[in-house]
Design an enzyme around this catalytic site. Structure first.
Site, PDB file in Angstrom:
ATOM      1  N   ASN A   6       0.862  -1.184   0.000  1.00  0.00           N
ATOM      2  CA  ASN A   6       0.000   0.000   0.000  1.00  0.00           C
ATOM      3  C   ASN A   6       0.900   1.235   0.000  1.00  0.00           C
ATOM      4  O   ASN A   6       1.517   1.548   1.001  1.00  0.00           O
ATOM      5  CB  ASN A   6      -0.896  -0.006   1.250  1.00  0.00           C
ATOM      6  CG  ASN A   6      -1.650   1.305   1.418  1.00  0.00           C
ATOM      7  OD1 ASN A   6      -1.867   2.022   0.442  1.00  0.00           O
ATOM      8  ND2 ASN A   6      -2.037   1.619   2.634  1.00  0.00           N
ATOM      9  N   LYS A   8       0.061   4.328  -0.171  1.00  0.00           N
ATOM     10  CA  LYS A   8      -0.551   5.545   0.395  1.00  0.00           C
ATOM     11  C   LYS A   8      -0.377   6.699  -0.607  1.00  0.00           C
ATOM     12  O   LYS A   8      -0.424   6.456  -1.803  1.00  0.00           O
ATOM     13  CB  LYS A   8       0.056   5.881   1.753  1.00  0.00           C
ATOM     14  CG  LYS A   8       0.168   4.650   2.655  1.00  0.00           C
ATOM     15  CD  LYS A   8       0.590   4.980   4.053  1.00  0.00           C
ATOM     16  CE  LYS A   8       0.845   3.703   4.814  1.00  0.00           C
ATOM     17  NZ  LYS A   8       0.432   3.764   6.180  1.00  0.00           N
ATOM     18  N   HIS A  92      -9.272   1.151   4.976  1.00  0.00           N
ATOM     19  CA  HIS A  92      -7.968   1.350   5.611  1.00  0.00           C
ATOM     20  C   HIS A  92      -8.140   2.305   6.801  1.00  0.00           C
ATOM     21  O   HIS A  92      -8.941   3.237   6.741  1.00  0.00           O
ATOM     22  CB  HIS A  92      -6.974   1.926   4.597  1.00  0.00           C
ATOM     23  CG  HIS A  92      -5.573   1.928   5.119  1.00  0.00           C
ATOM     24  ND1 HIS A  92      -5.112   2.903   5.966  1.00  0.00           N
ATOM     25  CD2 HIS A  92      -4.555   1.052   4.940  1.00  0.00           C
ATOM     26  CE1 HIS A  92      -3.845   2.631   6.284  1.00  0.00           C
ATOM     27  NE2 HIS A  92      -3.484   1.508   5.671  1.00  0.00           N
ATOM     28  N   GLU A  94      -6.495   4.710   7.844  1.00  0.00           N
ATOM     29  CA  GLU A  94      -6.307   6.143   7.543  1.00  0.00           C
ATOM     30  C   GLU A  94      -7.569   6.728   6.922  1.00  0.00           C
ATOM     31  O   GLU A  94      -7.882   7.906   7.127  1.00  0.00           O
ATOM     32  CB  GLU A  94      -5.069   6.339   6.642  1.00  0.00           C
ATOM     33  CG  GLU A  94      -3.785   6.120   7.447  1.00  0.00           C
ATOM     34  CD  GLU A  94      -2.608   5.621   6.647  1.00  0.00           C
ATOM     35  OE1 GLU A  94      -2.626   5.696   5.413  1.00  0.00           O
ATOM     36  OE2 GLU A  94      -1.649   5.133   7.285  1.00  0.00           O
ATOM     37  N   GLU A 161      -5.056  -4.884  10.742  1.00  0.00           N
ATOM     38  CA  GLU A 161      -4.051  -3.834  10.880  1.00  0.00           C
ATOM     39  C   GLU A 161      -4.303  -3.076  12.186  1.00  0.00           C
ATOM     40  O   GLU A 161      -5.095  -2.118  12.198  1.00  0.00           O
ATOM     41  CB  GLU A 161      -4.135  -2.858   9.704  1.00  0.00           C
ATOM     42  CG  GLU A 161      -3.869  -3.508   8.371  1.00  0.00           C
ATOM     43  CD  GLU A 161      -3.269  -2.512   7.375  1.00  0.00           C
ATOM     44  OE1 GLU A 161      -2.248  -2.854   6.780  1.00  0.00           O
ATOM     45  OE2 GLU A 161      -3.806  -1.407   7.229  1.00  0.00           O
ATOM     46  N   GLY A 167       2.642   2.402  10.525  1.00  0.00           N
ATOM     47  CA  GLY A 167       3.557   3.512  10.308  1.00  0.00           C
ATOM     48  C   GLY A 167       4.293   3.958  11.563  1.00  0.00           C
ATOM     49  O   GLY A 167       4.920   5.005  11.579  1.00  0.00           O
ATOM     50  N   SER A 197       3.655  -2.061  10.201  1.00  0.00           N
ATOM     51  CA  SER A 197       5.119  -2.054  10.304  1.00  0.00           C
ATOM     52  C   SER A 197       5.760  -3.402   9.942  1.00  0.00           C
ATOM     53  O   SER A 197       6.710  -3.837  10.596  1.00  0.00           O
ATOM     54  CB  SER A 197       5.549  -1.589  11.695  1.00  0.00           C
ATOM     55  OG  SER A 197       5.077  -0.268  11.940  1.00  0.00           O
TER      56      SER A 197
END
Ligand code: PEP
Length: 237
Positions: A6, A8, A92, A94, A161, A167, A197
């Site tokens: 991914n 981003k 996701h 985010e 996740e 991150g 990570s």
């Protein structure tokens, strides 16, 4: 094993072409691992074109639920299909955190994507606060069941996740990840990727756990060498 990168909001179209050419060369001959990269929308066409004829698939980072319409800034599943994109991430963290994505909108996006023939990777995971207050299973249950109710036939890949591991460099231990994956699979028995990570140094141990069916990789997917090393760690598992 499935390893998905991914990106981003990283890489321009020209950077994408350079990366994809190098990745295809680096992973030439790798078998038994399904590989996909998820560039930004603006790079999807270049990624599809550059990776044509390779085993590396291209997926989007999101997809809208409507076929078309007045949804400024959104992209439909049919638009992605026409580019040769094979799937899409939905939900996701985010998107949930910064763009108001809810279990309901995640489910709607997942249904529209499958209806148009896109593979779906639906993300679930608890925040640090939720874990610390003992709500991990409740949060996972709500998120997983929203996807299951929307796509009950099992035609979906989930990605666990934990938000606190994305991150941050704080990877879940393989035991903690395994526990969460086993719980998720007890709710919905579909492939579950781990994300948070993932790096070349921890990929083999994580993907070696029985409930972990691959990895969703953010930061470490932006360099050919680290992404290729994670794919290699999945090889033969
Ligand atoms: C992600 O973006 O899905 C992710 C897991 O990011 P990172 O690997 O950088 O934690």
């Amino acid at each position: 094993m499935l390893v998905v990168g991914n990106w981003k909001m990283y890489k321009t179209p020209s950077e994408t072409v350079e990366f994809c050419s190098a990745l295809a060369e680096r992973l030439d001959g790798i078998e038994d691992v399904d590989i996909a990269i998820c560039p930004p929308y603006t790079s999807l066409a270049d990624a599809v074109r550059t990776l044509a004829g390779t085993e590396i698939a291209v997926a989007a980072q999101n997809v809208h639920w409507a076929e078309e319409g007045a949804y400024t800034g959104e992209v439909s599943a049919a638009m992605l299909r026409e580019l040769g994109v094979y799937g899409a991430i939905v939900g996701h963290s985010e998107r949930r955190q910064y763009f108001g994505e809810s279990d309901e909108t995640v489910a709607r996006r997942a249904v529209a994507a499958r209806a148009a023939g896109l593979e779906v990777i639906a993300c679930v995971g608890e925040s640090q606060e939720e874990r610390e207050s003992g709500q991990t299973e409740l949060v996972l249950k709500l998120q997983v069941e929203a996807v299951k109710d929307a796509l009950p036939d099992g035609d979906v890949v989930l990605a666990y996740e934990p938000v606190w591991a994305i991150g941050t460099g704080k990877t879940a231990t393989s035991e903690l990840a395994q526990e969460a994956h086993a719980f998720i699979k007890s709710l919905y028995d579909v492939p579950v990727l781990y994300g948070g990570s993932v790096k070349p140094e921890n990929a083999a141990e994580l993907m070696g756990m029985p409930g972990i069916d691959g990895a969703l990789v953010g930061g470490a997917s932006l360099e050919v060498e680290s992404f290729a090393a994670i794919v290699e760690a999945a090889y033969g598992l």
